[in-house]
Scaffold this active site. Structure first.
Site, PDB file in Angstrom:
ATOM      1  CB  VAL A  64      -0.928   0.002   1.230  1.00 16.42           C
ATOM      2  CG1 VAL A  64      -1.731   1.291   1.294  1.00 16.42           C
ATOM      3  CG2 VAL A  64      -1.855  -1.206   1.199  1.00 16.42           C
ATOM      4  CG  ASP A  84       3.651  -5.001   9.276  1.00 17.01           C
ATOM      5  OD1 ASP A  84       3.624  -3.993   8.543  1.00 17.01           O
ATOM      6  OD2 ASP A  84       4.317  -6.013   8.995  1.00 17.01           O
ATOM      7  CG  ASN A  85       3.965  -0.064   7.965  1.00 18.12           C
ATOM      8  OD1 ASN A  85       3.683   1.057   7.549  1.00 18.12           O
ATOM      9  ND2 ASN A  85       3.751  -1.167   7.262  1.00 18.12           N
ATOM     10  CB  THR A  88       0.780   0.927   5.963  1.00 19.91           C
ATOM     11  OG1 THR A  88       1.992   0.547   5.303  1.00 19.91           O
ATOM     12  CG2 THR A  88      -0.413   0.396   5.182  1.00 19.91           C
ATOM     13  CB  CYS A 141       5.278  -7.049  15.540  1.00 18.51           C
ATOM     14  SG  CYS A 141       3.813  -6.026  15.394  1.00 18.51           S
TER      15      CYS A 141
END
Length: 188
Positions: A64, A84-85, A88, A141
Site C-alpha cells: 500500500v 504492521d506499520n 501504512t 512487532c
C-alpha cells in the site's frame, strides 16, 4: 469473521509472505503456507473461499503506497486495518478521510491492543488522536512479539462496527478502545 458473516466482497492488499513466526497469531495460515512462502493475501483468499464460497475474495499482492492507496480505498464500503506499520496506517487514514470512507483502525503490540472506528466528518481520525505516527507504533512487532489473543480482541473490535455499518447501522460513539489483555486493564 467477515467471510463467515457473508460480506459479499473482500479486497485484500498485502505484500508479505507467510512465515512460521506468523502462525501463532494469524489464524488464516498454516505450516504449508509458510513452507511454500505463499503471499499472505493468496493464502488468505484460498482459506476465505473455503470458509464461504459465496464471498468474492480479491487478493492483490502489493504494498500500500501513496500512489495506490486511494484506488484501493475507493473500491471499499469500509476499510479494515491490519497493517504492521504506522506509515501504512497514516496513508490509509488520510485516504479514507479524503474519500469519506469509514475505516476500522486496529493495532497490536505485545499484550496490548487498540481499536477505533473512524468515521470521516463524524469524529476524530487517527491523525487527530495520534498526531505523531511514532506514537502509534514505535517498535516493530518482532522486537516485542504479539500475544495471539490480543489479535482476536482487536479484530473483534474492528469487525463488529464494520458489520454494523454494512448492515445499515452506525457504530456506537467513535472512541479509542485500548486493552492490555494480559493484565485485563483497558480503557475506552
Amino acid at each position: 469473521w467477515l467471510a463467515r458473516a457473508g460480506v459479499g466482497r473482500l479486497l485484500l492488499v498485502d505484500r508479505d509472505i507467510v512465515e512460521l513466526h506468523n502462525l501463532h497469531r494469524q489464524m488464516l495460515y498454516d505450516e504449508e503456507d509458510a513452507r511454500a512462502r505463499r503471499p499472505k493475501v493468496l493464502a488468505a483468499a484460498n482459506r476465505l473461499r473455503a470458509v464461504n464460497s459465496d464471498v468474492r475474495v480479491e487478493p492483490t499482492v502489493d504494498f500500500v503506497t501513496a500512489e495506490n492507496v486511494v484506488r484501493f480505498v475507493r473500491q471499499a464500503d469500509v476499510v479494515l486495518d491490519a497493517a504492521d506499520n504506522a506509515a501504512t496506517r497514516y496513508l490509509v487514514n488520510d485516504a479514507c478521510v479524503r474519500e469519506d470512507k469509514p475505516w476500522m483502525y486496529g493495532s497490536v503490540m505485545g499484550t496490548r491492543g487498540s481499536a477505533m472506528p473512524i468515521l470521516p466528518r463524524q469524529g476524530p481520525c487517527l491523525r487527530c488522536v495520534y498526531a505523531d505516527p511514532a506514537s502509534v507504533m514505535s517498535e516493530p512487532c518482532a522486537t516485542f512479539g504479539v500475544l495471539s489473543t490480543i489479535v482476536g480482541w482487536v479484530a473483534a473490535m474492528q469487525v463488529t462496527p464494520a458489520l454494523r455499518l454494512l448492515a445499515g447501522g452506525m457504530p456506537a460513539l467513535t472512541r479509542l478502545h485500548q486493552l492490555d489483555i494480559w493484565s485485563g486493564q483497558g480503557s475506552s
